[in-house]
Scaffold this motif. Structure first.
Motif, PDB file in Angstrom:
ATOM      1  N   MET A   1     -19.115 -10.507  33.801  1.00 39.94           N
ATOM      2  CA  MET A   1     -20.568 -10.500  33.791  1.00 39.94           C
ATOM      3  C   MET A   1     -21.080  -9.578  34.889  1.00 39.94           C
ATOM      4  O   MET A   1     -20.576  -9.583  35.993  1.00 39.94           O
ATOM      5  CB  MET A   1     -21.082 -11.903  34.067  1.00 39.94           C
ATOM      6  N   THR A   2     -22.103  -8.856  34.573  1.00 43.52           N
ATOM      7  CA  THR A   2     -22.680  -7.989  35.594  1.00 43.52           C
ATOM      8  C   THR A   2     -23.555  -8.814  36.529  1.00 43.52           C
ATOM      9  O   THR A   2     -23.893  -9.965  36.247  1.00 43.52           O
ATOM     10  CB  THR A   2     -23.526  -6.880  34.937  1.00 43.52           C
ATOM     11  N   ALA A   3     -23.894  -8.197  37.635  1.00 41.99           N
ATOM     12  CA  ALA A   3     -24.708  -8.906  38.626  1.00 41.99           C
ATOM     13  C   ALA A   3     -26.085  -9.246  38.051  1.00 41.99           C
ATOM     14  O   ALA A   3     -26.614 -10.339  38.290  1.00 41.99           O
ATOM     15  CB  ALA A   3     -24.853  -8.054  39.879  1.00 41.99           C
ATOM     16  N   PHE A   4     -26.658  -8.317  37.285  1.00 47.85           N
ATOM     17  CA  PHE A   4     -27.985  -8.569  36.700  1.00 47.85           C
ATOM     18  C   PHE A   4     -27.946  -9.753  35.739  1.00 47.85           C
ATOM     19  O   PHE A   4     -28.834 -10.609  35.752  1.00 47.85           O
ATOM     20  CB  PHE A   4     -28.485  -7.318  35.972  1.00 47.85           C
ATOM     21  N   ALA A   5     -26.932  -9.810  34.901  1.00 46.99           N
ATOM     22  CA  ALA A   5     -26.820 -10.904  33.935  1.00 46.99           C
ATOM     23  C   ALA A   5     -26.648 -12.235  34.653  1.00 46.99           C
ATOM     24  O   ALA A   5     -27.221 -13.253  34.249  1.00 46.99           O
ATOM     25  CB  ALA A   5     -25.666 -10.649  32.981  1.00 46.99           C
ATOM     26  N   ARG A   6     -25.858 -12.245  35.722  1.00 45.58           N
ATOM     27  CA  ARG A   6     -25.642 -13.469  36.488  1.00 45.58           C
ATOM     28  C   ARG A   6     -26.951 -13.946  37.125  1.00 45.58           C
ATOM     29  O   ARG A   6     -27.285 -15.143  37.072  1.00 45.58           O
ATOM     30  CB  ARG A   6     -24.594 -13.213  37.572  1.00 45.58           C
TER      31      ARG A   6
END
Length: 89
Positions: free
Chosen positions: A1-6
């Protein structure tokens, strides 16, 4: 998961968990107070009036901007066809 999605997932879960108790008091009333049929009806009438007025306002703004754009295009076309600007010195 990318940081934005998290971050987005964490934010959505946090808001979903905190939403029920956001403005409720011990009696269950929100900021406005007791809500009865009269209040709900007035809120509905406000919404019925708001959306057509909002659409009208935005349409008039868009019409004005389109008119301005067309005038600019016509002026540029007129300048391009003007004899003064053709030929150089």
């Amino acid at each position: 998961m990318t940081a934005f999605a998290r971050i987005a997932l964490t934010t959505c879960v946090t808001f979903a968990l905190l939403a029920p108790s956001a403005f409720a008091q011990a009696s269950g009333e929100g900021l406005y107070g007791e809500t009865n049929d009269r209040v709900v009806t007035k809120a509905g009438f406000i919404l019925i009036a708001f959306f057509p007025l909002f659409i009208l306002t935005m349409s008039l703004i868009q019409w004005k901007l389109e008119k301005r754009k067309d005038e600019k295009k016509a002026a540029a076309k007129s300048r391009a066809n003007d004899e003064i600007w053709k030929g150089g010195w």
